[in-house]
Design an enzyme around this catalytic site. Structure first.
Site, PDB file in Angstrom:
ATOM      1  NE  ARG A 190      -4.583  -1.589   9.978  1.00 14.50           N
ATOM      2  CZ  ARG A 190      -3.436  -1.076   9.530  1.00 14.50           C
ATOM      3  NH1 ARG A 190      -3.343   0.191   9.267  1.00 14.50           N
ATOM      4  NH2 ARG A 190      -2.400  -1.857   9.346  1.00 14.50           N
ATOM      5  NE  ARG A 209       7.143  -2.990   6.043  1.00  9.13           N
ATOM      6  CZ  ARG A 209       5.826  -2.754   5.939  1.00  9.13           C
ATOM      7  NH1 ARG A 209       5.322  -2.292   4.810  1.00  9.13           N
ATOM      8  NH2 ARG A 209       5.021  -3.019   6.934  1.00  9.13           N
ATOM      9  CE  LYS A 213      -2.310  -1.040   3.856  1.00 10.09           C
ATOM     10  NZ  LYS A 213      -1.718  -2.324   4.273  1.00 10.09           N
ATOM     11  NE  ARG A 270       1.616  -5.319  11.532  1.00 12.50           N
ATOM     12  CZ  ARG A 270       2.778  -5.215  10.856  1.00 12.50           C
ATOM     13  NH1 ARG A 270       3.813  -5.961  11.179  1.00 12.50           N
ATOM     14  NH2 ARG A 270       2.881  -4.366   9.858  1.00 12.50           N
ATOM     15  NE  ARG A 324       6.334  -0.934  10.608  1.00 10.14           N
ATOM     16  CZ  ARG A 324       5.224  -0.899   9.881  1.00 10.14           C
ATOM     17  NH1 ARG A 324       5.218  -0.300   8.711  1.00 10.14           N
ATOM     18  NH2 ARG A 324       4.122  -1.470  10.326  1.00 10.14           N
TER      19      ARG A 324
HETATM   20  P1  AMP Z   1       0.685  -0.005   9.199  1.00  7.66           P
HETATM   21  O1  AMP Z   1       1.874   0.830   8.980  1.00  7.66           O
HETATM   22  O2  AMP Z   1      -0.491   0.478   8.363  1.00  7.66           O
HETATM   23  O3  AMP Z   1       0.929  -1.460   9.023  1.00  7.66           O
HETATM   24  O4  AMP Z   1       0.235   0.221  10.704  1.00  7.66           O
HETATM   25  C1  AMP Z   1       1.060  -0.148  11.781  1.00  7.66           C
HETATM   26  C2  AMP Z   1       0.248  -0.233  13.063  1.00  7.66           C
HETATM   27  O5  AMP Z   1      -0.342   1.029  13.352  1.00  7.66           O
HETATM   28  C3  AMP Z   1      -0.915  -1.195  13.015  1.00  7.66           C
HETATM   29  O6  AMP Z   1      -0.528  -2.523  13.274  1.00  7.66           O
HETATM   30  C4  AMP Z   1      -1.794  -0.638  14.126  1.00  7.66           C
HETATM   31  O7  AMP Z   1      -1.321  -0.961  15.386  1.00  7.66           O
HETATM   32  C5  AMP Z   1      -1.615   0.861  13.939  1.00  7.66           C
HETATM   33  N1  AMP Z   1      -2.631   1.375  13.000  1.00  7.66           N
HETATM   34  C6  AMP Z   1      -2.422   1.897  11.757  1.00  7.66           C
HETATM   35  N2  AMP Z   1      -3.574   2.274  11.185  1.00  7.66           N
HETATM   36  C7  AMP Z   1      -4.550   1.964  12.052  1.00  7.66           C
HETATM   37  C8  AMP Z   1      -5.951   2.079  12.038  1.00  7.66           C
HETATM   38  N3  AMP Z   1      -6.596   2.590  10.969  1.00  7.66           N
HETATM   39  N4  AMP Z   1      -6.648   1.680  13.132  1.00  7.66           N
HETATM   40  C9  AMP Z   1      -6.006   1.177  14.202  1.00  7.66           C
HETATM   41  N5  AMP Z   1      -4.705   1.015  14.267  1.00  7.66           N
HETATM   42  C10 AMP Z   1      -3.958   1.414  13.213  1.00  7.66           C
END
Ligand code: AMP
Length: 368
Positions: free
Chosen positions: A267, A306, A192, A324, A312
């Site tokens: 989400r 990654r 994404k 996740r 991370r």
């Molecule tokens: P990402 O970079 O999109 O994979 O997000 C990393 C982490 O941020 C996720 O595993 C969640 O803990 C938190 N996070 C990101 N976006 C959301 C969302 N829309 N709702 C809740 N938690 C989020």
């Protein structure tokens, strides 16, 4: 609807309405000046069309000249005003009427009044085709105007957006509805963020990644960052109310965006509903939700790779990654039906070379 550079504009005034406004200004001025020979001074560049038509309606003795100041750049006034072409020299003892295409904040006008105050004119008046009365904050009361208009960015009939649109016979206003707002959907590692980078440049969109906003806040150790950290470290979702508020703030920070890419949001069902509500309140909407699809085993390999580069922690531990995915399957995957019911769900194969995948996404967007 027309497009100028990256923006879309919708019709605001027809040619007939514009001409009626021009005629009205000419009539008002003529009532006061038909027994003398005033000098009309058009303000370049915007007023050239107005001046030309105004003079065709003003059939009494008059002279005409132009002045040019610099101030607008893009959609908002920079406030920098300089004289590029000065007032005519023969104005001593004469009645001077400034012809402006539009008066908005009044910054240019202030400068013109300043220029005129340093001359020995008999008197001067201001006549403007359009007048944004709501935002005008000058002291000088406008003497003549054709039409009061709301505070919208307009183009056409001499007025431009980055130099385009001056030759239009009608007047157009910026159309916020023609934004493209996309949701990028997909499990962690689906690509994404990578794809958003390409889309945002190609379509001039603002990219909002909720994950990135959380990570920025964690790096800066803000209250939001501290709060999100424990959830993110476990691979759990951050609570809806926190995430929704944060998203709203991000959208509101960018009032001039020509569209958004929402990456990692929504989400959950509550987030999807909150997003629709937020956009609706701003006369915007989601145009498409594009899901990048790939098998879990491919995604796990990508995430572990990654994690080595980015550091991370949530990408370095297979258990957290699986959690996740679990969160995704339970809370996010059902949104497919939410968007399918609105005819906005598009699925794209997320496996292949990055540019091949970009092409697949572009195809979906071009067909919207
Ligand atoms: P990402 O970079 O999109 O994979 O997000 C990393 C982490 O941020 C996720 O595993 C969640 O803990 C938190 N996070 C990101 N976006 C959301 C969302 N829309 N709702 C809740 N938690 C989020």
């Amino acid at each position: 609807m027309i497009q100028l550079h990256d923006k879309y504009f919708k019709r605001f005034l027809s040619e007939v309405e514009v001409q009626a406004a021009v005629k009205s200004v000419a009539k008002q001025v003529a009532a006061d000046y038909k027994h003398e020979t005033p000098i009309f001074v058009g303000v370049l560049n915007g007023a050239f069309m107005f001046v030309s038509d105004f003079l065709k309606y003003y059939q009494h003795p008059c002279e005409v000249s132009f002045v040019k100041l610099g101030s607008y750049q893009g959609l908002t006034s920079t406030g920098i005003v300089e004289t590029l072409l000065d007032l005519p020299e023969n104005i001593e003892g004469r009645s001077v009427i400034i012809l402006e295409d539009i008066i908005d904040t009044g910054r240019t006008l202030k400068e013109l009044i300043h220029l005129l105050s340093n001359t020995n004119v008999k008197e001067f008046k201001i006549a403007s085709l359009f007048y944004k009365a709501e935002v005008y904050n000058g002291e000088y009361a406008i003497d003549y105007f054709g039409l009061k208009i709301p505070d919208e960015f307009i183009v056409g009939y001499g007025l431009d957006y980055m130099e385009l649109g001056r030759n239009l016979r009608e007047v157009y206003q910026l159309n916020q509805k023609h934004m493209i707002n996309l949701v990028l959907f997909g499990k962690p590692g689906a690509g994404k963020g990578t794809q958003a980078e390409f889309l945002k440049d190609n379509y001039n969109l603002k990219h909002i990644s909720t994950g990135d906003v959380f990570r920025r806040n964690m790096a800066q150790n803000t209250e939001l960052g501290k709060l999100a950290k424990s959830y993110i470290d476990r691979g759990d979702l951050v609570p809806d109310e926190v995430t929704i508020k944060m998203l709203r703030d991000e959208v509101e920070k960018n009032p001039e965006a020509s569209g958004f890419i929402f990456d990692g949001f929504p989400r959950t069902a509550a987030q999807a509903e909150a997003l629709d509500e937020l956009l609706e309140s701003k006369d915007m909407k989601i145009n498409a939700t594009i899901a990048l699809e790939a098998r879990d085993e491919v995604l796990i390999q990508r995430l572990l790779e990654r994690g080595k580069i980015s550091g991370r922690t949530d990408d370095q531990d297979e258990e957290k990654i699986r959690n996740r995915f679990e969160e995704y399957n339970q809370k996010t995957a059902p949104l497919k039906e939410y968007y399918e019911a609105q005819n906005k769900f598009h699925s794209v194969n997320g496996i292949g070379a990055i540019d091949e995948i970009t092409m697949r996404l572009a195809k979906v967007i071009e067909e919207l």
